[in-house]
Every structure is written in structure tokens, then in C-alpha cells.
Write an enzyme that holds these catalytic residues in place. Structure first.
Site, PDB file in Angstrom:
ATOM      1  CB  CYS A 187      -1.307  -0.184   1.216  1.00 61.14           C
ATOM      2  SG  CYS A 187      -0.454   0.406   2.428  1.00 61.14           S
ATOM      3  CB  CYS A 224       3.307  -1.984  -7.916  1.00 64.88           C
ATOM      4  SG  CYS A 224       3.466  -3.251  -6.778  1.00 64.88           S
ATOM      5  CB  CYS A 238       0.539   1.086  -4.007  1.00 60.56           C
ATOM      6  SG  CYS A 238       0.736  -0.828  -5.668  1.00 60.56           S
TER       7      CYS A 238
END
Length: 147
Positions: A14, A92, A88
Site C-alpha cells: 500500500c 508497483c 498503490c
């Protein structure tokens, strides 16, 4: 000591690694034990884990007070079989051969413990489903009988 190369590995990501990913990692570690390798990280980690998250997890019997938010690294993603993102976005890194899941959950940042409890409970339910999929207890018992 179990053979860690055969264990499924899960990375929870996150933004701040101070709430959702910490709860998910703690539940997976608590409920699956040594049947799964667990990591968590944040794309922009906070300095500390959210105190309301620590309190909510303590109510569930899990102490995460010593956890520290960690920065998301390419190595952590590459070392994981499953990457579960929680808001996120595009930060990522994506690698072929990895399984990606996106769990849309409210962000507990700035929330009190009463607002964190339903998020915690939703994460616990998702973790229980994930364990049954990737590391069911029955599978472990069968493997133990064969050895």
C-alpha cells in the site's frame, strides 16, 4: 525447519505501509504460520505504523506494535509469487510470471480505531480465503503424511 523454497510467498503493498498492508501481513503470518512467506511494503512508507491500526490488531490478538513501514523494492516484488496491492496505483513494479491482485479497501490513515475495525475484519476474511487457496491446512497434513 520447512523448505522455504517451496513455500508460496506473498507481498502486500500500500502507499504508506502503515495500515492495510501491515494488517494483511500480520493476519497472513498469524493464520498461516510457516506455510507462507510474507512481506509488506509501501510505495511512500510512513515513519510509523498507524496507532489505530496497532490498537485494532491488538483487539484481534495480534501485536504489530514493533512493525516498521518498509519501502517497496524491486527485489521484494521479484521474490514474491503473489503481489497484493491496496491502493498503490501504478507505483508497483510489474514482472511477468507474478500474480497480481488489487484489494480495494478504505485507507485507515487519519481514522480512529472504530473506523479501522471494519477494514481489519474485511482484510482478515480476504486473508482466510487466500490461505485456503495457496496454503490450505489439509495440503500441509497430506504432505506431512508422505514424509
Amino acid at each position: 525447519m520447512p523448505d522455504t523454497t517451496a513455500l508460496p510467498s506473498v507481498l502486500f503493498v500500500c502507499v504508506h505501509n502503515a495500515g492495510r498492508s501491515q494488517m494483511a501481513a500480520a493476519f497472513l503470518t498469524h493464520l498461516a504460520g510457516d506455510r507462507v512467506q510474507v512481506r509488506s511494503a509501501g510505495s511512500a512508507p510512513a515513519d510509523t505504523v498507524n496507532p489505530a491500526v496497532v490498537e485494532a490488531m491488538a483487539e484481534a490478538g495480534i501485536d504489530i506494535s514493533a512493525e516498521v513501514p518498509k519501502v517497496l523494492t524491486v527485489d521484494a516484488v521479484q521474490a514474491s509469487d503473489i503481489v497484493i496491492t491496496m491502493g498503490c496505483g501504478d507505483t508497483c513494479p510489474v514482472f511477468p510470471g507474478k500474480r497480481y491482485l488489487d484489494w480495494e479497501l478504505p485507507d485507515p490513515a487519519g481514522q480512529g480505531v472504530a473506523a479501522v475495525r471494519p477494514i481489519r475484519d474485511e482484510i482478515e476474511q480476504r486473508i482466510r480465503v487466500l490461505i485456503e487457496e495457496i496454503a490450505p491446512a489439509e495440503q500441509v497434513r497430506r504432505a506431512d503424511r508422505r514424509s
